[in-house]
Design a protein around this motif. Structure first.
Motif, PDB file in Angstrom:
ATOM      1  N   ARG A   1       0.782  -1.190   0.125  1.00 29.36           N
ATOM      2  CA  ARG A   1      -0.014   0.097   0.087  1.00 29.36           C
ATOM      3  C   ARG A   1       0.906   1.321   0.076  1.00 29.36           C
ATOM      4  O   ARG A   1       0.478   2.295  -0.394  1.00 29.36           O
ATOM      5  CB  ARG A   1      -0.849   0.015   1.125  1.00 29.36           C
ATOM      6  CG  ARG A   1      -0.332  -0.085   2.599  1.00 29.36           C
ATOM      7  CD  ARG A   1      -1.391   0.098   3.567  1.00 29.36           C
ATOM      8  NE  ARG A   1      -0.940  -0.032   4.923  1.00 29.36           N
ATOM      9  CZ  ARG A   1      -0.560  -1.035   5.693  1.00 29.36           C
ATOM     10  NH1 ARG A   1      -0.888  -2.326   5.283  1.00 29.36           N
ATOM     11  NH2 ARG A   1      -0.130  -0.947   6.808  1.00 29.36           N
ATOM     12  N   GLU A   2       2.037   1.135   0.516  1.00 30.00           N
ATOM     13  CA  GLU A   2       3.271   2.066   0.424  1.00 30.00           C
ATOM     14  C   GLU A   2       3.403   2.800  -0.958  1.00 30.00           C
ATOM     15  O   GLU A   2       4.180   3.871  -1.115  1.00 30.00           O
ATOM     16  CB  GLU A   2       4.262   1.850   1.252  1.00 30.00           C
ATOM     17  CG  GLU A   2       3.587   1.973   2.850  1.00 30.00           C
ATOM     18  CD  GLU A   2       4.802   1.743   3.732  1.00 30.00           C
ATOM     19  OE1 GLU A   2       4.681   1.865   5.149  1.00 30.00           O
ATOM     20  OE2 GLU A   2       6.225   1.536   3.146  1.00 30.00           O
TER      21      GLU A   2
ATOM     22  N   SER B   1       1.539   3.856  -3.369  1.00 27.98           N
ATOM     23  CA  SER B   1       0.984   5.110  -3.264  1.00 27.98           C
ATOM     24  C   SER B   1       1.854   6.424  -3.411  1.00 27.98           C
ATOM     25  O   SER B   1       1.622   7.390  -4.024  1.00 27.98           O
ATOM     26  CB  SER B   1      -0.084   5.264  -2.896  1.00 27.98           C
ATOM     27  OG  SER B   1      -0.190   5.243  -1.396  1.00 27.98           O
TER      28      SER B   1
ATOM     29  N   CYS C   1       5.662   5.243 -10.132  1.00 24.91           N
ATOM     30  CA  CYS C   1       5.649   4.076 -10.744  1.00 24.91           C
ATOM     31  C   CYS C   1       5.467   3.894 -11.986  1.00 24.91           C
ATOM     32  O   CYS C   1       5.314   5.088 -12.750  1.00 24.91           O
ATOM     33  CB  CYS C   1       4.401   3.161 -10.256  1.00 24.91           C
ATOM     34  SG  CYS C   1       4.493   3.105  -8.354  1.00 24.91           S
TER      35      CYS C   1
ATOM     36  N   VAL D   1      -2.356  -4.247  -6.293  1.00 26.79           N
ATOM     37  CA  VAL D   1      -2.189  -2.952  -6.237  1.00 26.79           C
ATOM     38  C   VAL D   1      -2.504  -2.515  -7.724  1.00 26.79           C
ATOM     39  O   VAL D   1      -1.742  -2.712  -8.816  1.00 26.79           O
ATOM     40  CB  VAL D   1      -1.098  -2.312  -5.853  1.00 26.79           C
ATOM     41  CG1 VAL D   1      -0.915  -0.737  -5.728  1.00 26.79           C
ATOM     42  CG2 VAL D   1      -0.858  -2.849  -4.317  1.00 26.79           C
ATOM     43  N   LYS D   2      -3.373  -1.461  -8.017  1.00 26.63           N
ATOM     44  CA  LYS D   2      -3.341  -0.764  -9.230  1.00 26.63           C
ATOM     45  C   LYS D   2      -2.774   0.634  -9.048  1.00 26.63           C
ATOM     46  O   LYS D   2      -3.240   1.651  -8.454  1.00 26.63           O
ATOM     47  CB  LYS D   2      -4.896  -0.694  -9.752  1.00 26.63           C
ATOM     48  CG  LYS D   2      -5.704  -1.853  -9.921  1.00 26.63           C
ATOM     49  CD  LYS D   2      -7.087  -1.818 -10.580  1.00 26.63           C
ATOM     50  CE  LYS D   2      -7.726  -3.107 -10.682  1.00 26.63           C
ATOM     51  NZ  LYS D   2      -8.918  -2.892 -11.274  1.00 26.63           N
ATOM     52  N   VAL D   3      -1.673   0.607  -9.633  1.00 27.42           N
ATOM     53  CA  VAL D   3      -0.720   1.833  -9.423  1.00 27.42           C
ATOM     54  C   VAL D   3      -1.334   2.837 -10.413  1.00 27.42           C
ATOM     55  O   VAL D   3      -1.539   2.576 -11.375  1.00 27.42           O
ATOM     56  CB  VAL D   3       0.717   1.661  -9.668  1.00 27.42           C
ATOM     57  CG1 VAL D   3       1.377   0.702  -8.668  1.00 27.42           C
ATOM     58  CG2 VAL D   3       1.081   1.232 -11.107  1.00 27.42           C
ATOM     59  N   SER D   4      -1.041   4.261 -10.029  1.00 29.26           N
ATOM     60  CA  SER D   4      -1.228   5.434 -11.054  1.00 29.26           C
ATOM     61  C   SER D   4       0.198   5.637 -11.273  1.00 29.26           C
ATOM     62  O   SER D   4       0.993   6.331 -11.039  1.00 29.26           O
ATOM     63  CB  SER D   4      -1.738   6.644 -10.336  1.00 29.26           C
ATOM     64  OG  SER D   4      -3.248   6.084  -9.815  1.00 29.26           O
TER      65      SER D   4
END
Length: 311
Positions: A185-186, A188, A192, A216-219
């Motif tokens: 979770r970190e 975010s 990325c 995790v769906k990263v931005s």
């Protein structure tokens, strides 16, 4: 043509060759009466006499001879082709068409493919590297190589590759100015690098620890659609990247990349060979599977040796 008509013609051809209903019936494994009735039906439907019969002999009429002149070579050619196709089950010759993605090609398929063709130059091989979805039935491929969770329900899947592992990596320079993530979770809080797959969607980052799975769906701050570009972006310090360990291994070894979240990245089942459940495997097909498994065993041994030497 009515399928039954073709069967009748084959029986007529056998009778004319044997010059005997009894001998033809014996060679076909049916009764003499069945053969006789078949020829009579064929003559009745065609409206012409094909065989001249007497108590002592049987011979084609002029019409029968004319029909045989066309029919006999066709049946002989079909028989020869059927024999040749049956031999493909035992002989490795013929054509073998394989499809896979870029990573599978470079790490597993191409070495196995090259090994097979070197041992059996009579095989005509074709390797198509496509990262997107390929319908192997519609595109007439013999076999494809993909991850198991990427396959259609009506496909037979056979494991052929060693376990794989995905890693999260970054250049040391990027991590020097930021706290390293300790849990997924970190992510975010980080820049990325995203990977857009052939279907147009961003690949999720999947993790697991102590039986707890997390996706995790990263931005992403930058997005690529090629493995080499993904590595290049990470080396350039553009952020954290999620990739197969094989891609990152040389740069982890020389320190140009650093791994984070390693305890969240276990191994998972590797590549599977898949093919239609309605397909009859050829000898070349079977030999290719064997070559893939041999390559997988050698890679697994190399991984084990590397792990031992690293201790």
């Amino acid at each position: 043509m009515d399928p039954r008509r073709f069967s009748d013609l084959v029986i007529f051809n056998r009778v004319a060759e044997q010059r005997s209903f009894t001998a033809a019936a014996r060679s076909l494994g049916v009764t003499q009466s069945a053969v006789s009735q078949t020829v009579k039906r064929l003559e009745r439907e065609m409206g012409i006499r094909l065989l001249s019969r007497s108590t002592r002999s049987l011979a084609p009429t002029a019409a029968g001879e004319r029909l045989l002149a066309t029919l006999s070579p066709v049946i002989a050619e079909l028989g020869a082709e059927m024999d040749a196709l049956e031999r493909l089950r035992e002989e490795p010759g013929g054509r073998l068409r394989v499809t896979c993605g870029k990573h599978a090609a470079e790490t597993l398929v191409w070495p196995a493919f090259a090994r097979l063709l070197a041992a059996h130059p009579e095989i005509e091989g074709e390797l198509s590297v496509e990262n997107g979805y390929v319908d192997i039935v519609a595109e007439r491929f013999d076999i494809g190589i993909r991850m198991r969770d990427d396959l259609e329900m009506d496909m037979v899947a056979v494991p052929v590759g060693p376990p794989l592992r995905a890693v999260v990596v970054a250049a040391p320079g990027y991590l020097d100015t930021r706290d390293r993530p300790r849990v997924p979770r970190e992510l975010s809080a980080h820049r990325c690098i995203g990977f857009r797959n052939a279907g147009g969607t961003l690949s999720p980052w999947s993790f697991e620890k102590d039986g707890q799975a997390e996706t995790v769906k990263v931005s992403p701050s930058v997005t690529v659609n090629d493995g080499d570009a993904l590595v290049g972006a990470a080396l350039a310090g553009m952020g954290l990247a999620y990739m197969l360990e094989d891609l990152a291994a040389p740069f982890l070894a020389d320190g140009r990349l650093v791994e984070v979240l390693s305890d969240w990245c276990p191994r998972f089942p590797g590549y599977h060979a898949f093919y239609s459940s309605r397909r009859q495997p050829t000898r070349a097909f079977t030999l290719f599977l064997e070559s893939l498994r041999q390559e997988a065993r050698e890679r697994a041994d190399d991984q084990a040796d590397g792990a031992q030497s690293g201790r």
